[in-house]
Design an enzyme around this catalytic site. Structure first.
Site, short mmCIF file in Angstrom:
data_model
loop_
_atom_site.label_atom_id
_atom_site.label_comp_id
_atom_site.label_asym_id
_atom_site.label_seq_id
_atom_site.Cartn_x
_atom_site.Cartn_y
_atom_site.Cartn_z
N CYS A 1 1.21 8.69 -3.09
CA CYS A 1 2.66 8.63 -3.00
C CYS A 1 3.23 8.98 -4.36
CB CYS A 1 3.08 7.22 -2.59
SG CYS A 1 4.86 6.96 -2.52
N LEU A 2 4.29 9.78 -4.40
CA LEU A 2 4.86 10.18 -5.69
C LEU A 2 5.42 8.98 -6.47
CD1 LEU A 2 6.63 13.55 -4.80
CD2 LEU A 2 4.50 13.21 -6.06
N GLY B 1 5.51 15.04 0.59
CA GLY B 1 6.76 14.54 1.17
C GLY B 1 7.51 13.68 0.17
N HIS C 1 8.99 4.65 4.17
CA HIS C 1 9.86 4.52 3.00
C HIS C 1 11.29 4.15 3.39
CE1 HIS C 1 7.63 5.61 -0.59
NE2 HIS C 1 7.14 6.70 -0.04
N GLN D 1 13.32 7.46 -2.82
CA GLN D 1 12.45 7.66 -3.98
C GLN D 1 13.16 8.33 -5.15
OE1 GLN D 1 9.15 9.41 -1.39
NE2 GLN D 1 8.01 8.47 -3.09
N HIS E 1 4.31 8.10 6.86
CA HIS E 1 4.45 7.59 5.48
C HIS E 1 5.91 7.60 5.04
CE1 HIS E 1 3.03 7.45 1.11
NE2 HIS E 1 4.29 7.81 0.99
N GLU E 2 6.60 8.71 5.29
CA GLU E 2 7.98 8.84 4.79
C GLU E 2 8.96 7.96 5.59
OE1 GLU E 2 8.31 10.10 1.97
OE2 GLU E 2 6.41 11.17 1.89
#
Ligand code: NI
Length: 161
Positions: free
Chosen positions: A93-94, A49, A139, A54, A135-136
């Site tokens: 996480c990216l 995701g 963000h 990000q 998670h997203e």
């Protein structure tokens, strides 16, 4: 489509709250291009995701692909209306490319959102998709998985190249 630069670690934008997208603006070319670029960037870095913040854009846009055969999912202005259950999940996480840890996430998430065609949609998600949505959406509120990681479980993995 174009690859976008992923904001990492201590970049202060990751702490900012993302703004809602005007529903009538969802289908504008600039937002559709952003979605395409986010997908390309997520796949390039093997992510599950990615949130717009990000890649440095404070809009409430999320892309997710958990390889469940129904993706990719595009969530615009997502609102989690209900959660069920709890589970310790392995997570990364990216924006933290070399860190992994365990986080408690709901096992089921009910979410309302607009899709990329500006259609209002409701979804009940379970397991990995529920984890990814949780998670997203964090963000979008400036919350990072490292804030929630179970103490002692965060591991640093050496980059492969
Ligand atoms: Ni993340």
């Amino acid at each position: 489509m174009a690859l976008r630069t992923i904001r990492e670690q201590e970049d202060e934008i990751l702490r900012k709250k993302s703004r809602e997208v005007n529903v009538e603006d969802i289908t504008l070319e600039k937002n559709q291009a952003l979605i395409e670029d986010m997908l390309e960037t997520m796949y390039r870095y093997n992510g599950v995701g990615l949130a717009a913040v990000q890649v440095g854009v404070l809009k409430q846009i999320i892309v997710i692909d958990v390889e469940d055969g129904n993706g990719p999912y595009i969530f615009i202005n997502p609102k989690i209306t209900k959660t069920k259950g709890e589970k310790e999940c392995d997570e990364g996480c990216l924006s933290f490319p070399n860190e992994f840890g365990k986080v408690v996430r709901p096992t089921e998430v009910h979410v309302e959102f607009y899709d990329r065609n500006a259609k209002f949609t409701k979804l009940k998600a379970k397991d990995l998709l529920a984890q990814a949505i949780s998670h997203e959406v964090d963000h979008l509120n400036g919350v990072l998985f490292t804030d929630k990681v179970i103490p002692g479980t965060l591991e640093y993995v050496e980059p492969k190249n």
